[in-house]
Design a protein around this motif. Structure first.
Motif, mmCIF file in Angstrom:
data_model
loop_
_atom_site.group_PDB
_atom_site.id
_atom_site.type_symbol
_atom_site.label_atom_id
_atom_site.label_comp_id
_atom_site.label_asym_id
_atom_site.label_seq_id
_atom_site.Cartn_x
_atom_site.Cartn_y
_atom_site.Cartn_z
ATOM 1 N N ASN A 1 0.236 3.981 0.967
ATOM 2 C CA ASN A 1 0.155 4.850 2.245
ATOM 3 C C ASN A 1 0.632 4.232 3.645
ATOM 4 O O ASN A 1 1.614 4.904 4.324
ATOM 5 C CB ASN A 1 -1.402 5.073 2.356
ATOM 6 C CG ASN A 1 -1.677 6.086 3.577
ATOM 7 O OD1 ASN A 1 -0.911 7.225 3.658
ATOM 8 N ND2 ASN A 1 -2.679 5.701 4.275
ATOM 9 N N CYS A 2 -0.054 2.979 3.873
ATOM 10 C CA CYS A 2 0.678 2.370 5.233
ATOM 11 C C CYS A 2 1.795 1.582 4.924
ATOM 12 O O CYS A 2 2.378 1.081 5.637
ATOM 13 C CB CYS A 2 -0.394 1.866 5.761
ATOM 14 S SG CYS A 2 -1.175 0.230 4.942
ATOM 15 N N CYS B 1 -5.706 -3.297 3.334
ATOM 16 C CA CYS B 1 -5.449 -2.027 4.645
ATOM 17 C C CYS B 1 -6.927 -1.499 4.480
ATOM 18 O O CYS B 1 -7.761 -1.393 3.591
ATOM 19 C CB CYS B 1 -4.239 -1.527 4.578
ATOM 20 S SG CYS B 1 -4.185 -0.414 2.909
ATOM 21 N N CYS C 1 0.721 -1.241 -0.190
ATOM 22 C CA CYS C 1 0.069 -0.014 -0.013
ATOM 23 C C CYS C 1 0.731 1.354 -0.187
ATOM 24 O O CYS C 1 1.840 1.270 0.943
ATOM 25 C CB CYS C 1 -0.791 0.030 1.274
ATOM 26 S SG CYS C 1 -1.759 1.472 1.535
ATOM 27 N N CYS D 1 -6.992 1.824 4.203
ATOM 28 C CA CYS D 1 -6.612 2.982 3.611
ATOM 29 C C CYS D 1 -7.634 3.304 2.586
ATOM 30 O O CYS D 1 -7.888 2.519 1.546
ATOM 31 C CB CYS D 1 -5.147 3.111 3.042
ATOM 32 S SG CYS D 1 -4.043 3.070 4.317
HETATM 33 ZN ZN LIG Z 1 -2.690 0.949 3.529
#
Ligand SMILES: [Zn+2]
Ligand SMILES: [Zn+2]
Length: 178
Positions: free
Chosen positions: A148-149, A158, A146, A160
């Motif tokens: 983002n995370c 996830c 991901c 997100c």
């Molecule tokens: Zn994520």
């Protein structure tokens, strides 16, 4: 690394089977600045070599296991490789260099040897290099990480919100144009 001298090849040809150990393979990769993979096992080669006039014909197979890092999820994975090949080696002479380079561009199965020496281990490595994918993937359908995370999306998804990324991105774009 195995080097064969031209005059070590008898008229009836030569069968050679050898194993190149990991340590010398890794040193060779370092010399070539190839750092995006490594050898996990030794390189096994089994070839038939014979003279054809001034040239050398090599036919055989190579086998090894390479270790890569997946370009999407960054996980390391191993991949077995084996390849059958047939190669013609021409002696490299200064006066005929230009002609022979043109020939090699047309015919990928052509290579050269210099000073009566055939660098067999290097030839075997090249056969493996030809098989290596440009962007190695642990799996064809690898979902990657991901952005983002950083979670490995192959293991679990996830929370997100993807829509949020997109709307943020479009508002940024709006700002730019305002
Ligand atoms: Zn994520
Ligand atoms: Zn992957």
């Amino acid at each position: 690394m195995l080097i064969l001298k031209l005059d070590e090849i008898p008229d009836e040809g030569l069968n050679l089977k050898w194993t190149e150990e990991r340590a010398s393979l890794l040193a060779y990769l370092e010399k070539l600045s190839k750092i995006d993979f490594e050898f996990e096992t030794p390189l096994e080669s089994d070839v038939k070599i014979r003279k054809a006039g001034q040239s050398i014909l090599i036919k055989g197979k190579v086998k090894t296991v390479l270790r890569f890092q997946c370009v999407r999820c960054l996980k390391e994975f191993s991949h077995p490789f084996s390849s059958n090949f047939e190669l013609t080696l021409h002696p490299l002479r200064e006066d005929s260099f230009k002609d022979e380079v043109e020939l090699s561009e047309k015919d990928m199965e052509t290579s050269f040897f210099e000073s009566g020496e055939i660098h067999l281990s290097e030839i075997a490595c090249e056969q493996i290099f030809l098989e290596i994918p440009f962007k190695p993937l642990c799996h064809e359908a690898c979902k990657g990480l991901c952005p983002n995370c950083g979670k490995d999306l192959n293991i679990s998804s996830c929370d997100c919100p993807r829509e949020e990324f997109e709307s943020r991105f479009s508002s940024l774009q709006k700002l730019k144009f305002d």
